[in-house]
Design an enzyme around this catalytic site. Structure first.
Site, PDB file in Angstrom:
ATOM      1  N   SER A 179       3.335   7.603   1.117  1.00 47.94           N
ATOM      2  CA  SER A 179       3.425   8.487  -0.048  1.00 47.94           C
ATOM      3  C   SER A 179       2.154   9.291  -0.287  1.00 47.94           C
ATOM      4  O   SER A 179       2.144  10.196  -1.119  1.00 47.94           O
ATOM      5  CB  SER A 179       3.747   7.670  -1.304  1.00 47.94           C
TER       6      SER A 179
ATOM      7  N   LEU B 245       0.800  -1.222   0.000  1.00 48.89           N
ATOM      8  CA  LEU B 245       0.000   0.000   0.000  1.00 48.89           C
ATOM      9  C   LEU B 245       0.837   1.279   0.000  1.00 48.89           C
ATOM     10  O   LEU B 245       0.357   2.322  -0.436  1.00 48.89           O
ATOM     11  CB  LEU B 245      -0.944  -0.009   1.209  1.00 48.89           C
ATOM     12  N   HIS B 246       2.039   1.230   0.516  1.00 51.59           N
ATOM     13  CA  HIS B 246       2.956   2.383   0.511  1.00 51.59           C
ATOM     14  C   HIS B 246       2.235   3.664   0.935  1.00 51.59           C
ATOM     15  O   HIS B 246       2.232   4.672   0.230  1.00 51.59           O
ATOM     16  CB  HIS B 246       3.595   2.543  -0.865  1.00 51.59           C
ATOM     17  N   LEU B 247       1.624   3.608   2.105  1.00 53.79           N
ATOM     18  CA  LEU B 247       0.752   4.690   2.556  1.00 53.79           C
ATOM     19  C   LEU B 247       1.500   5.972   2.906  1.00 53.79           C
ATOM     20  O   LEU B 247       0.898   7.044   2.949  1.00 53.79           O
ATOM     21  CB  LEU B 247      -0.072   4.213   3.753  1.00 53.79           C
TER      22      LEU B 247
ATOM     23  N   GLN C   4       7.285   4.883  -2.489  1.00 49.71           N
ATOM     24  CA  GLN C   4       7.256   5.355  -1.109  1.00 49.71           C
ATOM     25  C   GLN C   4       7.670   6.820  -1.024  1.00 49.71           C
ATOM     26  O   GLN C   4       7.836   7.360   0.049  1.00 49.71           O
ATOM     27  CB  GLN C   4       8.191   4.490  -0.257  1.00 49.71           C
TER      28      GLN C   4
END
Length: 372
Positions: A97, A93-95, A272
Site C-alpha cells: 500500500s 506491514l502491508h507494504l 492493503q
C-alpha cells in the site's frame, strides 16, 4: 539478539505485539528484551508486568535501537528515521500500500517481515485470527452505521417479527474466506440475509454446504454478478486480499452509485489498498464518510479497537516464529521454516515477495537465493 516491543503510533491502535507471557518465554531462552514504556497499556498490560518477566522498560528512541523490532502495524512516518541496516522489523506491514516505506526500507537495508504473508499449509496463519476479528466487527459496524443518526438508511438490521413481519437487512459479502465467514456468521446472528460472492468453485461448494440450513446465498464472482448483487446490499463488506500484493479495484464507482442511498460499504483489506474505487483509509476515531450517497467505512486496523482480544490472538501466533529467529538467527530460521521465509518481504534492499515487487514494479528475487 536484542528484541524490542514498541508502542504503536497508528491512531486508535491499542494492540501490542508481545504479551508479558511472550517476554517470559524470550527471556527464559536467554534473549534480552526491551519494551517501550506503556506499549501494552491499551491491551491491559502494565510496565510492571513486563518488568516482572525480565524486560527493561525504555523510551521510544531506545526501543528502535534493537536488532529485532516487533510491531503490530507498519511503522509511522516519524519512525523511518530509526531504520538501520540489517535491522529486522516484524509486523503486519502491508507494504504493497505504500511505495514510500518500501523505498525507505530498501535504501537503508532493513529486513522486513510481514505477518500477513506468512503462509503455512496454504493458509495465512498469523493473519487469520485478525481477519476473523475484522470480519465479525465489520458486520457489527454495518449494523451500527445503518442507523439514521449515523447517516444510514435508518434500518434495524434484525428486522421486527413480533406480531409483524418487517424483514432484516441484506449483507452482501465479497469474498468467501475467513473474514467473510466470520462476517456472515455475525450477520446471521443478527437475523440478516446474507449473500456471499466467491470466485473459487471448491470454496463455493464448501460455503454452500456450510450454510445449507441458513439464509445464505452463494454467488459465483463475476463482474456482472457483483454489479447485480451490490444493488441489493444494505451492508456491503469487501474481504478480498491478495497477501503481499495490492488488489485491483473490482468495485467500481459506477457500482457504488447503484447502491441504495444510506447503505453501508466496508473494505476490510483497505490496509492493503482495498478493492473499492471510492474507498480511502479512515481512523477508529473518525471512521466513516459519505460518497455517492453511501456510507464508507475504511478503518485499516479494526482489531485495534478490541485490543484485549486481538493482542492475545496476535501474540499467540507470533511467539514461535520470534523464538525461532532469536534462537537460530534469521538466516538459519528462514532456511528451516518455509512459512517464515514467505514472510520476508524485503531483505537488505532486495524485494523478496513477488506480490510486493509486482505492486511497485520492482525487481524480485526469491529469498533463499538472496541469503545464499
Amino acid at each position: 539478539m536484542l528484541v524490542a516491543v514498541v508502542k504503536e503510533l497508528k491512531q486508535g491502535e491499542g494492540r501490542v505485539a508481545c504479551t508479558p507471557e511472550n517476554v517470559r518465554k524470550l527471556t527464559a531462552a536467554g534473549h534480552k528484551v526491551i519494551v517501550e514504556k506503556n506499549a501494552g497499556i491499551g491491551s491491559g498490560f502494565s510496565n510492571d508486568m513486563y518488568e516482572k518477566e525480565g524486560a527493561k522498560i525504555v523510551t521510544h528512541e531506545q526501543a528502535w535501537e534493537a536488532d529485532l523490532v516487533i510491531k503490530v502495524k507498519e511503522p509511522h512516518e516519524s519512525e523511518y528515521q530509526y531504520f538501520k541496516k540489517n535491522q529486522i522489523i516484524w509486523g503486519f506491514l502491508h507494504l504493497a500500500s505504500s511505495k514510500e516505506i518500501v523505498e525507505k526500507m530498501q535504501g537503508v537495508g532493513v529486513i522486513a517481515i510481514s505477518g500477513e504473508t506468512i503462509i503455512k499449509n496454504g493458509k495465512a496463519e498469523l493473519l487469520a485470527p485478525m481477519s476473523a476479528i475484522a470480519g465479525q466487527r465489520s458486520a457489527i459496524m454495518g449494523a451500527y452505521y445503518s442507523e439514521a443518526q449515523h447517516g444510514g438508511q435508518g434500518t434495524l438490521v434484525t428486522g421486527v417479527h413480533e406480531n409483524v413481519d418487517i424483514p432484516g437487512s441484506t449483507y452482501v459479502i465479497f469474498g468467501g474466506g475467513v473474514a467473510a465467514t466470520n462476517a456472515a456468521n455475525v450477520a446471521l446472528g443478527l437475523n440478516a440475509k446474507v449473500i456471499i460472492i466467491e470466485l473459487n468453485d471448491d470454496r463455493i461448494k464448501y460455503l454452500e454446504d456450510m450454510y445449507a440450513e441458513k439464509d445464505v446465498t452463494v454467488v459465483k464472482s463475476t463482474p456482472e454478478n457483483l454489479a447485480e448483487q451490490i444493488k441489493k446490499a444494505d451492508v456491503f463488506i469487501s474481504t478480498i486480499l491478495i497477501p503481499g500484493a495490492k488488489p485491483p479495484k473490482l468495485v467500481t464507482r459506477e457500482m457504488v452509485k447503484s447502491m441504495k442511498k444510506g447503505s453501508v460499504l466496508i473494505d476490510i483489506a483497505i490496509d492493503q489498498g482495498g478493492t473499492i474505487e471510492t474507498i480511502r483509509p479512515t481512523t477508529i476515531s473518525d471512521p466513516v464518510y459519505e460518497e455517492e450517497g453511501v456510507i464508507h467505512y475504511g478503518v485499516p486496523n479494526q482489531p485495534g479497537a478490541v485490543p484485549r482480544t486481538s493482542t492475545m490472538a496476535l501474540a499467540q501466533g507470533n511467539i514461535d516464529y520470534i523464538l525461532e529467529i532469536c534462537d537460530k538467527g534469521l538466516e538459519q530460521a528462514i532456511k528451516d521454516n518455509e512459512a517464515l521465509s514467505a514472510g520476508v518481504n524485503i531483505y537488505q534492499g532486495q524485494e523478496t515477495n513477488q506480490g510486493l515487487a509486482t505492486s511497485h514494479d520492482l525487481d524480485y528475487k526469491e529469498i533463499l537465493n538472496v541469503i545464499e
